[in-house]
Design a protein around this motif. Structure first.
Motif, PDB file in Angstrom:
ATOM      1  N   GLU A 199      -4.885  -0.370  -7.793  1.00  0.00           N
ATOM      2  CA  GLU A 199      -4.461   0.780  -6.945  1.00  0.00           C
ATOM      3  C   GLU A 199      -3.755   0.315  -5.671  1.00  0.00           C
ATOM      4  O   GLU A 199      -2.704   0.739  -5.088  1.00  0.00           O
ATOM      5  N   THR A 200      -4.534  -0.948  -5.234  1.00  0.00           N
ATOM      6  CA  THR A 200      -4.019  -1.367  -3.787  1.00  0.00           C
ATOM      7  C   THR A 200      -2.709  -2.218  -3.997  1.00  0.00           C
ATOM      8  O   THR A 200      -1.849  -2.095  -3.091  1.00  0.00           O
ATOM      9  N   LEU A 201      -2.650  -2.865  -5.043  1.00  0.00           N
ATOM     10  CA  LEU A 201      -1.211  -3.549  -5.315  1.00  0.00           C
ATOM     11  C   LEU A 201      -0.141  -2.502  -5.391  1.00  0.00           C
ATOM     12  O   LEU A 201       1.059  -2.764  -4.944  1.00  0.00           O
ATOM     13  N   LYS A 202      -0.468  -1.434  -6.260  1.00  0.00           N
ATOM     14  CA  LYS A 202       0.588  -0.215  -6.397  1.00  0.00           C
ATOM     15  C   LYS A 202       0.971   0.230  -4.903  1.00  0.00           C
ATOM     16  O   LYS A 202       1.989   0.761  -4.753  1.00  0.00           O
ATOM     17  N   ALA A 203      -0.063   0.519  -4.277  1.00  0.00           N
ATOM     18  CA  ALA A 203      -0.029   1.310  -2.836  1.00  0.00           C
ATOM     19  C   ALA A 203       0.702   0.343  -1.855  1.00  0.00           C
ATOM     20  O   ALA A 203       1.741   0.819  -1.043  1.00  0.00           O
ATOM     21  N   LEU A 204       0.841  -0.913  -2.036  1.00  0.00           N
ATOM     22  CA  LEU A 204       1.621  -1.859  -0.984  1.00  0.00           C
ATOM     23  C   LEU A 204       2.951  -1.457  -1.004  1.00  0.00           C
ATOM     24  O   LEU A 204       3.759  -1.661  -0.144  1.00  0.00           O
ATOM     25  N   GLY A 205       3.502  -1.471  -2.523  1.00  0.00           N
ATOM     26  CA  GLY A 205       4.866  -0.942  -2.436  1.00  0.00           C
ATOM     27  C   GLY A 205       5.266   0.370  -1.798  1.00  0.00           C
ATOM     28  O   GLY A 205       6.317   0.433  -1.229  1.00  0.00           O
ATOM     29  N   LYS A 206       4.654   1.416  -1.768  1.00  0.00           N
ATOM     30  CA  LYS A 206       4.933   2.463  -0.989  1.00  0.00           C
ATOM     31  C   LYS A 206       4.855   2.314   0.283  1.00  0.00           C
ATOM     32  O   LYS A 206       5.378   2.944   1.042  1.00  0.00           O
TER      33      LYS A 206
END
Length: 441
Positions: free
Chosen positions: A91-98
Motif C-alpha cells: 500500500e505504501t509503494l502504491k501511495a507513493l505514486g499518488k
C-alpha cells in the motif's frame, strides 16, 4: 557544452510548436488545474507535460529555490523512507505514486519561477473560468438525470458531483474561483453574477465544512479587504444573509444538519427493510464499548470514533516517531473495526472499517509519525504566514480553507487533493520577489 544543450533544447521545443516564455507555462499549469475534476489519467498527462516543459525550458537565470518549496520535498522524502518500516509495504509503494506531485511540482517551479510569477493572475483567471464552465456541465447533467428520474436529490451533494470526484473535494475546487472573483477590485455586473452562481453551486454541493469556511471568508473580505463604500458593504452583507438563509432552508443543508445533531439531543432509531438502524451520538462514538452492524455513524460521530481508535493505537503500538508507513494505517483501522464490531460493509456499501481517518492531521501522524505531523503543521503555518504577509486575499482564503478542510478530510492522501494543494501552494509561496501592484487583479 551548455550552449549546445540550450540549442538542442530550443530546437526540440520548436519542433513540437513550443517556445520558451510565460505563455506556455501559463497554459500547462492552467491545464493541470482545470483537468482536476476529470479522471486521474487526464490530470496526470497534464501534470507530466507541465513538468517536462518546465525541465526543457529551464534557464539558469530563472532557476531559484526557497524554504517554502523545500517543505513538500521533505514531506515526500519522509513518505518514501516510511517504506522501510511500513506494516503494509504494498500500500505504501502504491501511495507513493499518488503523492508524487509533492516531488515534481515544487521542482518544476524551481526551474521557471520567474515566468510563473509573471503569469499568476492569468493562471487564476483561466482556472476560475474553467471551473465555472464545469459547473454548467454538472448542473446540465443533473437536469437530464432529473428529467429521467424526477428525483430532486440529483441537484445536491454527491448526486450532483460525478462519480469521479465527491462533493467535498469539488466544493474545494470551486472555492478558489469564488475567492478570485470576490477579490476583483473593479467588479462588473458579470463578476457579481459569477460570485452568486458559484456560491449557489457550492451550497448545492452541501459540504458543511466548506460552506461555513467560505461564508466566513466572504464576511472577512467584506469587513477588511473590500474597497466598497460602507453602504455598499452593508447592502452586500444583507444580500448574502438572505441568500444563505434561502439556500440553507430549501437545500440539503438543513436536512444534513438535522442528521448530524439530532442523535446528540435524543435517541434516534429508524426502521428499514434491513431492520432497526440506531443513529449514534458523539458520546456513543467515543465511549460505547462495542458496536453492531445496525449502528449508524453520521459524519461527526464517525470522525469522533476515528479519533478514539487513533488514541487507542497510540497507546497500543510504538508508532509515535515512525507511524505505520504511508497509507498503511488503513490496515490498523480495519483491525480496529473488526475488534469494535462496526458495520463491515457488503457488496453495495462500504464498511466503516475500510475508510481512512477523514482527518489529515491524524492521518499524517498515524502514517508518518510525529515528524510527518510537524512537517505538515510547518507547511500549513508557513503558507498562512506568507498569505498574511502578502495581503493577497485569494492566498489567505486558500490557506484558511486548507487548514480547516484538513480537519475533516484526508485531503492530501488523494491524488486530486494533493495536486490541487501542491499546485496552489507553490503558486502562492514560490513568488519571490513579490508580484507588483500592476500584476494583481
Amino acid at each position: 557544452m551548455g550552449t549546445t544543450y540550450d540549442f538542442s533544447r530550443n530546437a526540440m521545443l520548436k519542433k513540437i510548436g513550443l517556445s520558451l516564455g510565460k505563455k506556455p507555462l501559463v497554459f500547462f499549469i492552467s491545464a493541470v488545474l482545470v483537468t482536476l475534476p476529470l479522471g486521474y489519467a487526464t490530470n496526470s498527462v497534464a501534470l507530466i507535460l507541465f513538468v517536462l516543459y518546465s525541465i526543457l525550458s529551464a534557464k539558469k537565470d530563472n532557476m531559484s529555490f526557497n524554504f517554502a518549496l523545500l517543505l513538500p520535498l521533505l514531506l515526500y522524502g519522509l513518505m518514501a523512507i516510511s517504506l522501510v518500516w511500513s506494516i503494509d509495504s504494498k500500500e505504501t509503494l502504491k501511495a507513493l505514486g499518488k503523492e508524487a506531485a509533492l516531488l515534481f511540482i515544487p521542482l518544476a517551479f524551481c526551474f521557471n519561477k520567474h515566468f510563473i510569477k509573471m503569469g499568476l493572475n492569468a493562471i487564476l483567471k483561466n482556472y476560475s473560468v474553467g471551473m465555472c464552465l464545469f459547473g454548467f456541465y454538472y448542473i446540465g447533467r443533473a437536469i437530464i438525470r432529473y428529467s429521467e428520474t424526477n428525483n430532486p436529490d440529483v441537484f445536491f451533494y454527491h448526486e450532483l458531483a460525478t462519480p469521479a470526484v465527491n462533493a467535498i473535494y469539488l466544493s474545494a475546487l470551486f472555492s478558489i474561483p469564488l475567492f478570485y472573483f470576490l477579490a476583483v477590485k473593479r467588479k462588473a455586473f458579470w463578476d457579481f453574477a459569477t460570485i452568486a452562481y458559484l456560491l449557489v453551486f457550492i451550497f448545492l454541493l452541501s459540504s458543511k465544512t466548506v460552506i461555513i469556511i467560505d461564508v466566513l471568508l466572504i464576511v472577512i473580505y467584506l469587513l477588511f479587504y473590500s474597497p466598497m463604500p460602507k453602504k455598499a458593504k452593508m447592502v452586500s452583507g444583507a444580500v448574502l444573509v438572505v441568500l444563505i438563509a434561502v439556500l440553507g432552508y430549501f437545500g440539503k443543508i438543513k436536512e444534513r444538519l438535522v442528521v448530524e445533531y439530532e442523535p446528540n439531543i435524543t435517541t434516534v432509531v429508524k426502521k428499514t427493510d434491513e431492520g432497526v438502524i440506531n443513529n449514534l451520538s458523539i458520546k456513543d462514538a467515543w465511549s460505547k464499548p462495542e458496536f453492531s452492524e445496525n449502528d449508524y455513524f453520521n459524519g461527526t460521530a464517525f470522525r469522533v470514533y476515528q479519533v478514539r481508535i487513533f488514541k487507542e493505537m497510540l497507546t497500543e503500538d510504538p508508532m509515535i516517531f515512525t507511524g505505520y508507513g504511508l497509507n498503511a494505517s488503513l490496515k490498523k483501522i480495519q483491525e480496529k473495526g473488526i475488534e469494535n464490531g462496526v458495520y463491515q460493509g457488503d457488496g453495495l456499501n462500504k464498511g466503516y472499517n475500510t475508510q481512512n481517518f477523514h482527518n489529515q492531521y491524524i492521518e499524517t501522524f498515524a502514517d508518518l509519525g510525529v515528524f510527518g505531523f510537524l512537517l505538515l503543521i510547518v507547511l500549513l503555518l508557513l503558507n498562512f504566514k506568507n498569505a498574511i504577509k502578502g495581503k493577497d486575499f485569494v492566498h489567505i482564503a486558500f490557506a484558511i480553507l486548507m487548514i480547516a478542510l484538513l480537519l475533516t478530510e484526508s485531503f492530501l492522501w488523494r491524488q486530486r487533493g494533493i495536486v490541487f494543494f501542491t499546485m496552489f501552494y507553490c503558486l502562492f509561496n514560490a513568488l519571490v520577489p513579490k508580484i507588483s501592484e500592476k500584476e494583481k487583479i
